[in-house]
Scaffold this motif. Structure first.
Motif, PDB file in Angstrom:
ATOM      1  N   PRO A  60       0.832  -1.208   0.000  1.00  0.00           N
ATOM      2  CA  PRO A  60       0.000   0.000   0.000  1.00  0.00           C
ATOM      3  C   PRO A  60       0.870   1.264   0.000  1.00  0.00           C
ATOM      4  CG  PRO A  60      -0.761  -1.572   1.651  1.00  0.00           C
ATOM      5  CD  PRO A  60       0.543  -2.102   1.113  1.00  0.00           C
ATOM      6  N   GLY A  61       0.553   2.179  -0.888  1.00  0.00           N
ATOM      7  CA  GLY A  61       1.299   3.428  -0.985  1.00  0.00           C
ATOM      8  C   GLY A  61       2.712   3.251  -1.511  1.00  0.00           C
ATOM      9  N   ARG A  62       3.002   2.044  -2.010  1.00  0.00           N
ATOM     10  CA  ARG A  62       4.346   1.721  -2.510  1.00  0.00           C
ATOM     11  C   ARG A  62       5.409   2.011  -1.453  1.00  0.00           C
ATOM     12  NH1 ARG A  62       3.099   4.510  -8.119  1.00  0.00           N
ATOM     13  NH2 ARG A  62       1.712   2.933  -8.955  1.00  0.00           N
ATOM     14  N   ARG A  63       5.055   1.677  -0.203  1.00  0.00           N
ATOM     15  CA  ARG A  63       5.943   1.839   0.956  1.00  0.00           C
ATOM     16  C   ARG A  63       5.846   0.558   1.770  1.00  0.00           C
ATOM     17  NH1 ARG A  63       4.226   5.226   4.779  1.00  0.00           N
ATOM     18  NH2 ARG A  63       6.213   6.207   5.121  1.00  0.00           N
ATOM     19  N   LEU A  64       6.971   0.148   2.344  1.00  0.00           N
ATOM     20  CA  LEU A  64       6.993  -1.110   3.072  1.00  0.00           C
ATOM     21  C   LEU A  64       8.037  -1.033   4.176  1.00  0.00           C
ATOM     22  CD1 LEU A  64       5.727  -3.991   2.820  1.00  0.00           C
ATOM     23  CD2 LEU A  64       7.610  -4.566   1.299  1.00  0.00           C
ATOM     24  N   ARG A  65       7.691  -1.578   5.330  1.00  0.00           N
ATOM     25  CA  ARG A  65       8.688  -1.665   6.399  1.00  0.00           C
ATOM     26  C   ARG A  65       9.794  -2.612   5.944  1.00  0.00           C
ATOM     27  NH1 ARG A  65       6.910  -1.790  12.429  1.00  0.00           N
ATOM     28  NH2 ARG A  65       8.957  -2.688  12.324  1.00  0.00           N
ATOM     29  N   LEU A  66      11.019  -2.266   6.251  1.00  0.00           N
ATOM     30  CA  LEU A  66      12.156  -3.108   5.881  1.00  0.00           C
ATOM     31  C   LEU A  66      11.983  -4.517   6.439  1.00  0.00           C
ATOM     32  CD1 LEU A  66      14.881  -3.264   4.449  1.00  0.00           C
ATOM     33  CD2 LEU A  66      15.947  -2.413   6.539  1.00  0.00           C
ATOM     34  N   LYS A  67      11.465  -4.612   7.649  1.00  0.00           N
ATOM     35  CA  LYS A  67      11.213  -5.907   8.294  1.00  0.00           C
ATOM     36  C   LYS A  67      10.251  -6.756   7.440  1.00  0.00           C
ATOM     37  CE  LYS A  67       9.053  -7.476  12.591  1.00  0.00           C
ATOM     38  NZ  LYS A  67       8.492  -7.011  13.849  1.00  0.00           N
ATOM     39  N   ILE A  75      16.262 -13.065  -0.969  1.00  0.00           N
ATOM     40  CA  ILE A  75      17.622 -13.013  -0.431  1.00  0.00           C
ATOM     41  C   ILE A  75      17.579 -12.819   1.076  1.00  0.00           C
ATOM     42  CG2 ILE A  75      18.689 -12.251  -2.582  1.00  0.00           C
ATOM     43  CD1 ILE A  75      18.577  -9.395  -1.579  1.00  0.00           C
ATOM     44  N   THR A  76      18.720 -12.966   1.736  1.00  0.00           N
ATOM     45  CA  THR A  76      18.787 -12.911   3.196  1.00  0.00           C
ATOM     46  C   THR A  76      18.715 -11.480   3.717  1.00  0.00           C
ATOM     47  OG1 THR A  76      21.193 -12.796   3.194  1.00  0.00           O
ATOM     48  CG2 THR A  76      20.192 -15.005   3.279  1.00  0.00           C
ATOM     49  N   GLN A  77      18.362 -11.334   4.984  1.00  0.00           N
ATOM     50  CA  GLN A  77      18.166 -10.028   5.605  1.00  0.00           C
ATOM     51  C   GLN A  77      19.380  -9.104   5.479  1.00  0.00           C
ATOM     52  OE1 GLN A  77      19.474  -8.834   8.849  1.00  0.00           O
ATOM     53  NE2 GLN A  77      18.462  -6.909   8.433  1.00  0.00           N
ATOM     54  N   PRO A  78      20.600  -9.552   5.785  1.00  0.00           N
ATOM     55  CA  PRO A  78      21.727  -8.618   5.628  1.00  0.00           C
ATOM     56  C   PRO A  78      21.905  -8.165   4.185  1.00  0.00           C
ATOM     57  CG  PRO A  78      22.392 -10.531   6.932  1.00  0.00           C
ATOM     58  CD  PRO A  78      21.029 -10.825   6.372  1.00  0.00           C
ATOM     59  N   SER A  79      21.659  -9.072   3.248  1.00  0.00           N
ATOM     60  CA  SER A  79      21.770  -8.711   1.833  1.00  0.00           C
ATOM     61  C   SER A  79      20.706  -7.702   1.441  1.00  0.00           C
ATOM     62  CB  SER A  79      21.657  -9.954   0.953  1.00  0.00           C
ATOM     63  OG  SER A  79      22.717 -10.840   1.200  1.00  0.00           O
ATOM     64  N   VAL A  80      19.497  -7.844   1.989  1.00  0.00           N
ATOM     65  CA  VAL A  80      18.413  -6.901   1.683  1.00  0.00           C
ATOM     66  C   VAL A  80      18.786  -5.511   2.168  1.00  0.00           C
ATOM     67  CG1 VAL A  80      16.006  -6.281   2.123  1.00  0.00           C
ATOM     68  CG2 VAL A  80      16.607  -8.651   1.692  1.00  0.00           C
ATOM     69  N   SER A  81      19.302  -5.401   3.370  1.00  0.00           N
ATOM     70  CA  SER A  81      19.679  -4.087   3.915  1.00  0.00           C
ATOM     71  C   SER A  81      20.721  -3.407   3.031  1.00  0.00           C
ATOM     72  CB  SER A  81      20.214  -4.231   5.337  1.00  0.00           C
ATOM     73  OG  SER A  81      19.212  -4.716   6.186  1.00  0.00           O
ATOM     74  N   ARG A  82      21.735  -4.149   2.625  1.00  0.00           N
ATOM     75  CA  ARG A  82      22.776  -3.572   1.753  1.00  0.00           C
ATOM     76  C   ARG A  82      22.198  -3.205   0.388  1.00  0.00           C
ATOM     77  NH1 ARG A  82      25.709  -7.763   4.204  1.00  0.00           N
ATOM     78  NH2 ARG A  82      25.463  -9.096   2.368  1.00  0.00           N
ATOM     79  N   LEU A  83      21.341  -4.074  -0.150  1.00  0.00           N
ATOM     80  CA  LEU A  83      20.739  -3.814  -1.448  1.00  0.00           C
ATOM     81  C   LEU A  83      19.858  -2.559  -1.398  1.00  0.00           C
ATOM     82  CD1 LEU A  83      19.447  -6.474  -3.830  1.00  0.00           C
ATOM     83  CD2 LEU A  83      18.049  -4.490  -3.396  1.00  0.00           C
ATOM     84  N   VAL A  84      19.073  -2.420  -0.337  1.00  0.00           N
ATOM     85  CA  VAL A  84      18.231  -1.223  -0.176  1.00  0.00           C
ATOM     86  C   VAL A  84      19.107   0.027  -0.076  1.00  0.00           C
ATOM     87  CG1 VAL A  84      16.669  -0.041   1.427  1.00  0.00           C
ATOM     88  CG2 VAL A  84      16.191  -2.393   0.736  1.00  0.00           C
ATOM     89  N   ASP A  85      20.221  -0.058   0.629  1.00  0.00           N
ATOM     90  CA  ASP A  85      21.147   1.079   0.709  1.00  0.00           C
ATOM     91  C   ASP A  85      21.663   1.456  -0.677  1.00  0.00           C
ATOM     92  OD1 ASP A  85      20.875   1.311   3.457  1.00  0.00           O
ATOM     93  OD2 ASP A  85      22.714   0.180   3.900  1.00  0.00           O
ATOM     94  N   ARG A  86      22.000   0.456  -1.498  1.00  0.00           N
ATOM     95  CA  ARG A  86      22.469   0.732  -2.861  1.00  0.00           C
ATOM     96  C   ARG A  86      21.366   1.373  -3.703  1.00  0.00           C
ATOM     97  NH1 ARG A  86      24.740  -4.470  -2.420  1.00  0.00           N
ATOM     98  NH2 ARG A  86      23.201  -5.327  -3.861  1.00  0.00           N
ATOM     99  N   LEU A  87      20.139   0.846  -3.585  1.00  0.00           N
ATOM    100  CA  LEU A  87      19.015   1.431  -4.337  1.00  0.00           C
ATOM    101  C   LEU A  87      18.755   2.871  -3.889  1.00  0.00           C
ATOM    102  CD1 LEU A  87      16.546  -1.613  -4.404  1.00  0.00           C
ATOM    103  CD2 LEU A  87      17.830  -0.679  -6.353  1.00  0.00           C
ATOM    104  N   ALA A  88      18.884   3.128  -2.592  1.00  0.00           N
ATOM    105  CA  ALA A  88      18.678   4.489  -2.067  1.00  0.00           C
ATOM    106  C   ALA A  88      19.768   5.435  -2.584  1.00  0.00           C
ATOM    107  CB  ALA A  88      18.657   4.473  -0.539  1.00  0.00           C
ATOM    108  N   SER A  89      21.008   4.961  -2.624  1.00  0.00           N
ATOM    109  CA  SER A  89      22.094   5.819  -3.106  1.00  0.00           C
ATOM    110  C   SER A  89      21.931   6.160  -4.588  1.00  0.00           C
ATOM    111  CB  SER A  89      23.460   5.167  -2.852  1.00  0.00           C
ATOM    112  OG  SER A  89      23.666   4.079  -3.723  1.00  0.00           O
ATOM    113  N   ARG A  90      21.199   5.328  -5.315  1.00  0.00           N
ATOM    114  CA  ARG A  90      20.940   5.575  -6.739  1.00  0.00           C
ATOM    115  C   ARG A  90      19.627   6.321  -6.971  1.00  0.00           C
ATOM    116  NH1 ARG A  90      21.430  -0.368  -8.571  1.00  0.00           N
ATOM    117  NH2 ARG A  90      20.522   0.412 -10.490  1.00  0.00           N
TER     118      ARG A  90
END
Length: 161
Positions: A60-67, A75-90
């Protein structure tokens, strides 16, 4: 309506059939995923990045809790956090503190992220249609969807995940 699978103890024959069905499902999934990965239509984002964007766009609202995102991606939780950081930096997603839980993070797709997602999604859907839709008729696709939903519910997930 998705109904849960029976929790009764299977007989030896049922156990053998169950293992054979699992093996077939697993091998089909691996084969299809390899074909889709080999044909993934973007050099701008990876298949895992696409999976993250896909799950955010369904929320909903194209927003989602990271959890919650962690529960839905492949993919695994640590990988998701790093991937989200990369997507945010872009500039493809934003990260903000969850106002209802200061420890949580909300991930939202940006307009640029959504535009890129849609471009890739159209081409990716063509490959999915070729590899899955061309192998099964409408009735079989509906049955496969229902069976997979039942399995997911039985194991403890949500039917519409």
């Amino acid at each position: 309506m998705v109904r849960p699978l029976s929790r009764t103890e299977p007989s030896v024959a049922d156990r053998t059939r169950t293992v054979a069905a699992w093996e077939s499902l697993f091998r089909a999934q691996v084969t299809v995923m390899r074909a889709l990965a080999a044909e993934f239509p973007s050099e701008v984002i990876s298949l895992n990045e696409y999976d993250v964007l896909f799950n955010i766009t369904r929320a909903p609202g194209r927003r989602l809790r990271l959890k919650d995102l962690n529960r839905h991606v492949l993919i695994t939780q640590p990988s998701v956090s790093r991937l989200v950081d990369r997507l945010a930096s872009r500039g493809l997603v934003t990260k903000t503190d969850d106002p209802s839980d200061g420890r949580g993070t909300i991930v939202a797709i940006t307009p640029a992220g959504f535009e890129l997602f849609r471009e890739v999604a159209v081409k990716h859907m063509d490959a999915i249609t070729r590899h899955v839709g061309d192998a099964l008729d409408e009735r079989e696709l509906a049955e496969l969807t229902e069976l997979c939903d039942r399995l997911r519910v039985s194991v403890g997930g949500e039917a519409s995940a």
